[in-house]
Design an enzyme around this catalytic site. Structure first.
Site, short mmCIF file in Angstrom:
data_model
loop_
_atom_site.label_atom_id
_atom_site.label_comp_id
_atom_site.label_asym_id
_atom_site.label_seq_id
_atom_site.Cartn_x
_atom_site.Cartn_y
_atom_site.Cartn_z
N ARG A 135 0.83 -1.21 0.00
CA ARG A 135 0.00 0.00 0.00
C ARG A 135 0.87 1.26 0.00
NH1 ARG A 135 -4.02 0.16 4.95
NH2 ARG A 135 -5.12 -1.48 3.81
N ARG A 179 -1.68 6.87 9.74
CA ARG A 179 -1.82 6.36 8.37
C ARG A 179 -1.89 7.50 7.35
NH1 ARG A 179 -3.97 1.11 8.20
NH2 ARG A 179 -3.11 -0.09 9.93
N LYS A 226 -3.70 1.47 14.75
CA LYS A 226 -3.69 2.47 13.68
C LYS A 226 -4.29 3.79 14.14
CE LYS A 226 -6.39 -0.53 11.40
NZ LYS A 226 -7.20 -1.17 10.34
N LYS A 249 -5.83 7.39 12.31
CA LYS A 249 -6.19 7.95 11.01
C LYS A 249 -6.56 9.42 11.11
CE LYS A 249 -7.60 3.54 9.11
NZ LYS A 249 -8.69 2.69 8.58
N CYS A 283 -15.15 -2.75 -0.68
CA CYS A 283 -13.77 -3.07 -0.27
C CYS A 283 -13.27 -4.25 -1.12
CB CYS A 283 -13.74 -3.42 1.21
SG CYS A 283 -14.47 -5.04 1.54
N CYS A 294 -8.20 -10.39 0.73
CA CYS A 294 -8.26 -10.01 2.13
C CYS A 294 -8.44 -11.23 3.04
CB CYS A 294 -9.41 -9.04 2.37
SG CYS A 294 -9.54 -8.59 4.11
N CYS A 337 -16.74 -7.88 5.43
CA CYS A 337 -16.77 -8.19 6.86
C CYS A 337 -17.08 -6.90 7.61
CB CYS A 337 -15.42 -8.79 7.30
SG CYS A 337 -14.17 -7.56 7.73
N CYS A 382 -14.09 -1.21 5.91
CA CYS A 382 -13.08 -0.55 5.08
C CYS A 382 -13.65 0.36 3.99
CB CYS A 382 -12.16 -1.60 4.45
SG CYS A 382 -11.25 -2.53 5.68
FE1 SRM Z 1 -9.24 -1.57 6.13
C1 SRM Z 1 -8.00 -4.25 7.71
C2 SRM Z 1 -8.38 -2.86 3.20
C3 SRM Z 1 -9.77 1.44 4.73
C4 SRM Z 1 -11.01 -0.58 8.91
N1 SRM Z 1 -8.27 -3.24 5.58
C5 SRM Z 1 -7.80 -4.22 6.40
C6 SRM Z 1 -6.97 -5.25 5.62
C7 SRM Z 1 -5.55 -4.80 5.65
C8 SRM Z 1 -7.15 -6.73 6.07
C9 SRM Z 1 -6.23 -7.29 7.09
O1 SRM Z 1 -6.02 -6.68 8.15
O2 SRM Z 1 -5.74 -8.39 6.86
C10 SRM Z 1 -7.61 -5.06 4.25
C11 SRM Z 1 -6.75 -5.43 3.04
C12 SRM Z 1 -7.61 -6.02 1.97
C13 SRM Z 1 -6.95 -6.17 0.67
O3 SRM Z 1 -6.82 -7.34 0.20
O4 SRM Z 1 -6.56 -5.18 0.07
C14 SRM Z 1 -8.10 -3.64 4.33
N2 SRM Z 1 -8.97 -0.82 4.34
C15 SRM Z 1 -8.71 -1.54 3.22
C16 SRM Z 1 -8.86 -0.70 1.97
C17 SRM Z 1 -7.90 -1.08 0.86
C18 SRM Z 1 -10.32 -0.81 1.51
C19 SRM Z 1 -10.67 -0.16 0.20
O5 SRM Z 1 -11.73 -0.52 -0.32
O6 SRM Z 1 -9.98 0.72 -0.29
C20 SRM Z 1 -8.64 0.69 2.57
C21 SRM Z 1 -7.20 1.11 2.62
C22 SRM Z 1 -7.07 2.54 3.04
C23 SRM Z 1 -5.66 3.08 2.98
O7 SRM Z 1 -5.21 3.44 1.90
O8 SRM Z 1 -5.07 3.20 4.05
C24 SRM Z 1 -9.15 0.46 4.00
N3 SRM Z 1 -10.13 0.14 6.74
C25 SRM Z 1 -10.36 1.23 5.96
C26 SRM Z 1 -11.33 2.09 6.57
C27 SRM Z 1 -11.89 3.35 5.98
C28 SRM Z 1 -11.05 4.56 6.27
O9 SRM Z 1 -10.03 4.48 6.94
O10 SRM Z 1 -11.44 5.64 5.82
C29 SRM Z 1 -11.68 1.50 7.77
C30 SRM Z 1 -12.76 2.01 8.76
C31 SRM Z 1 -12.28 3.12 9.60
C32 SRM Z 1 -11.55 2.60 10.80
O11 SRM Z 1 -10.33 2.45 10.72
O12 SRM Z 1 -12.19 2.31 11.81
C33 SRM Z 1 -10.92 0.27 7.87
N4 SRM Z 1 -9.42 -2.29 8.04
C34 SRM Z 1 -10.24 -1.79 9.00
C35 SRM Z 1 -10.20 -2.64 10.15
C36 SRM Z 1 -10.97 -2.42 11.48
C37 SRM Z 1 -10.10 -1.74 12.47
C38 SRM Z 1 -10.73 -1.66 13.83
O13 SRM Z 1 -10.50 -0.69 14.51
O14 SRM Z 1 -11.40 -2.59 14.26
C39 SRM Z 1 -9.35 -3.72 9.82
C40 SRM Z 1 -8.99 -4.93 10.71
C41 SRM Z 1 -7.80 -4.66 11.55
O15 SRM Z 1 -7.16 -3.61 11.49
O16 SRM Z 1 -7.51 -5.56 12.33
C42 SRM Z 1 -8.88 -3.47 8.49
FE1 SF4 Z 2 -11.23 -7.12 4.30
FE2 SF4 Z 2 -13.27 -6.68 5.87
FE3 SF4 Z 2 -11.75 -4.66 5.13
FE4 SF4 Z 2 -13.33 -5.77 3.38
S1 SF4 Z 2 -13.99 -4.70 5.23
S2 SF4 Z 2 -11.17 -5.27 3.05
S3 SF4 Z 2 -13.31 -7.88 3.99
S4 SF4 Z 2 -11.10 -6.33 6.39
#
Ligand code: SRM
Ligand code: SF4
Length: 595
Positions: free
Chosen positions: A89, A159, A225, A227, A448, A454, A493, A497
């Site tokens: 990323r 981030r 993390k 943000k 997502c 993922c 899930c 994201c």
């Molecule tokens: Fe996310 C984890 C993809 C924005 C909340 N996110 C992941 C992972 C890395 C899965 C993992 O931990 O194994 C995903 C990778 C999937 C893949 O195959 O690419 C993933 N997140 C993404 C992206 C690529 C989704 C997208 O459609 O673009 C976004 C990357 C953003 C970036 O450039 O940094 C992405 N993730 C978000 C957002 C939205 C935002 O930040 O605006 C959220 C919700 C806001 C938040 O953080 O609460 C988000 N991602 C999560 C979470 C839940 C964290 C939590 O506090 O519980 C996880 C799980 C974790 O961190 O354990 C996660």
């Molecule tokens: Fe993976 Fe869940 Fe984030 Fe979708 S919402 S990219 S399934 S961690």
């Protein structure tokens, strides 16, 4: 300012560190500032995977170890174990890059990803999927050679910093981008491990001393993390209420004079775990613009010192604020700074602006926004859109800057008037849909990545939403709803994201082919949705939505969006700021009874 805990005071690291700290906390502290044994594993070609601890450290370098889950699902059939894949990323403050950088990133995608794609993320970055271990170095070196980084794109650090993306040439937009870049720089780890491993291979003189490499973070970095995003009232596409630290620029004339500070937003939660929840950030107060970076840093420092380091599920800032309260947070903030935290300044109502189509920049030039289905910049087979070839042709021909938007789309900037129709012709030639060719339903949709990359996906997302939108479009057309703007989002899930919980309508994966449906957010991004129906089979989604859509089509007032209608008729009059993973009665049951 209190002497005990100013931001950046190394003595305050881990002030509330518990003895029962999580395995990741131990791994971070033992890593010698993010080195671990990453280099050794890279050097050993016989080893396919990184150790568990190193996988945690790799995230700070912008890398996730993954596997091809399609292949995993077929292991029994094929007997072939899936190859270890890596996701990489980038960190691109405000989503900006120039033409040379875009070309370099595009070339890397062609060479090193499993599907020759660049994936625009919901936080204005690019992701590479399916990179194999032997190519990791080439990808990271390539990204760095183009003066972009992957450092701290993931991991327990600040981030990628989001900002309203419009490349307008007025002072406010220039200030906004400058601020996003300053904050991003401020939050970058100082450890030289990243450069040693991926960029120049040299050990820096201050490395390996185990001390002093992280004046702000310390050896355990943040609990989780963190943000940051900066919005303008006319464009909250960054979803400011979902950020750990959100800033809303306050503009007077065409100048940003200060920022409203919000803290404690976040969306991740777990199905049926009431102690996990999505939360809208709280209003903390207003600071003059010259203090904006320090204000953000102070929010991060409070998180560093008070975040939960034992249970990663509860390690986000939102839990600290929910438990200790906003007043406590404001007091803590004030005790750490020597400038005034002033009362919140009322700003106009927030709106979402996706900037698709042609816009004047204000300097005689134009920018042009292009919708990208779920952010996947690739050439789809057969008659599908050829995003990747089209975008490359545009950048090669016009040398324009590129800005990634928080809606997984992209803006081409600094175009002349003559170039705009030429750009449109390239899009048409490559079957890339333009503004007039999109329903509002599709225009504001996001999904997502979920499967096959993922590791946390419970259900499909990016590969399923387009088909579901086809069906929704037919239903909306039949009900005369196609001209209603609304946000539709899907995730595989409950981690959130694609920010489903602020959307008018969202589908959240529960298990393969099964989704929970959420309703009640809105385009402005200032309200949480609520659970509408649980465990809905993909094929039953329309049926589940029909009672609500029918009512909305008959009872909506003017342009009232689905979320606003839902809130007016079925809401309890109080804006939802917390959404638990264990929601009582799904709303559909109530709506069914209201018949
Ligand atoms: Fe996310 C984890 C993809 C924005 C909340 N996110 C992941 C992972 C890395 C899965 C993992 O931990 O194994 C995903 C990778 C999937 C893949 O195959 O690419 C993933 N997140 C993404 C992206 C690529 C989704 C997208 O459609 O673009 C976004 C990357 C953003 C970036 O450039 O940094 C992405 N993730 C978000 C957002 C939205 C935002 O930040 O605006 C959220 C919700 C806001 C938040 O953080 O609460 C988000 N991602 C999560 C979470 C839940 C964290 C939590 O506090 O519980 C996880 C799980 C974790 O961190 O354990 C996660
Ligand atoms: Fe993976 Fe869940 Fe984030 Fe979708 S919402 S990219 S399934 S961690």
């Amino acid at each position: 300012m209190s002497e005990s805990s100013p931001p950046g005071d190394a003595k305050s690291f881990g002030r509330t560190m518990r003895s029962d700290e999580s395995a990741v906390e131990k791994a971070k502290k033992a890593s010698n500032f993010l080195r671990g044994s990453i280099q050794q594993t890279l050097d050993d070609q016989a080893v396919k995977e990184f150790t568990h601890d190193d996988q945690a450290l790799l995230k700070f370098h912008g890398i996730y170890q993954q596997e091809d889950r399609d292949a995993r699902a077929k292991v029994k059939e094929t007997g072939i174990e899936p190859e270890t894949w890596f996701m990489v990323r980038t960190r691109l403050p405000g989503g900006w890059m120039n033409a040379t950088q875009y070309r370099a990133l595009d070339d890397l995608a062609t060479k090193y990803t499993y599907n020759q794609s660049l994936r625009i993320t919901t936080r204005q970055g690019f992701q590479y999927h399916g990179v194999v271990k032997g190519n990791l170095h080439a990808v990271l070196k390539g990204v760095n050679d183009s003066l972009i980084t992957t450092l701290a794109a993931c991991g327990d650090v600040g981030r990628n910093v989001m900002a309203s993306p419009a490349p307008l040439k007025d002072q406010a937009h220039q200030q906004l981008l400058e601020l996003a870049r300053k904050i991003s720089t401020e939050l970058l780890p100082k450890s030289t491990a990243y450069y040693e491993i991926w960029v120049n291979g040299e050990k820096h003189s201050d490395s390996n001393n185990g001390q002093g490499e992280e004046p702000f973070y310390g050896p355990a970095y943040l609990p989780r993390k963190f943000k940051v995003g900066i919005a303008l009232p006319e464009d909250n596409s960054i979803d400011v209420y979902t950020q750990d630290c959100g800033l809303i620029a306050v503009v007077r004339g065409d100048k940003i004079v200060g920022v409203n500070v919000l803290a404690g937003g976040g969306l991740g939660m777990t199905h049926r775990k009431a102690d996990t929840f999505a939360r809208m950030a709280s209003h903390i107060g207003y600071v003059d613009v010259e203090h904006a970076v320090e204000a953000m840093r102070t929010v991060a420092a409070i998180f560093r010192d008070h975040g939960n380091r034992a249970d990663r599920r509860h390690a986000r800032l939102k839990y600290v604020i929910e438990e200790k309260g906003v007043e406590w947070f404001q007091q803590e903030f004030r005790s750490r700074v020597n400038f005034e935290l002033k009362p919140w300044v009322e700003v106009g109502p927030l709106r979402l602006n996706d900037y698709l189509g042609k816009y004047e920049q204000g300097d005689g030039k134009f920018f042009y926004g292009v919708w990208v289905e779920n952010g996947r910049v690739m050439d789809y087979p057969e008659n599908g859109p050829k995003y990747k070839t089209a975008f490359r042709a545009i950048v090669d021909r016009f040398g324009c800057d590129v800005v990634l938007t928080p809606n997984q789309s992209l803006l081409f900037a600094n175009l002349t008037a003559e170039q705009v129709p030429q750009l449109e012709a390239i899009l048409a030639e490559h079957k890339v849909r333009r503004l007039g060719e999109l329903t509002l339903l599709r225009r504001y949709s996001m999904a997502c990545p979920a499967l096959p990359t993922c590791g946390l996906a419970l259900a499909e997302s990016e590969r399923t939403l387009p088909g579901m939108l086809d069906e929704l479009e037919s239903e909306f057309e039949r009900m005369g709803l196609l001209d209603q703007p609304l946000t539709v989002r899907m995730t595989g899930c409950p981690n959130g994201c694609a920010r489903p919980y602020t959307a008018d309508l969202a589908f959240v994966g529960r298990k393969p082919g099964v989704y929970d449906i959420f309703v009640g957010g809105r385009l402005a991004g200032d309200r949480l949705a609520e659970l509408y129906a649980e465990n809905v089979e993909e094929k039953q989604v329309l049926e589940a939505l029909r009672p609500l859509l029918t009512r909305w089509s008959k009872q909506k007032r003017g342009e009232e969006s689905l979320g606003d209608y839902y809130e007016r008729v079925f809401g309890d009059g109080k804006p939802r700021t917390v959404l638990t993973g264990d929601k009582h009665t799904p709303a559909l049951e109530r709506i069914g009874q209201a018949d």
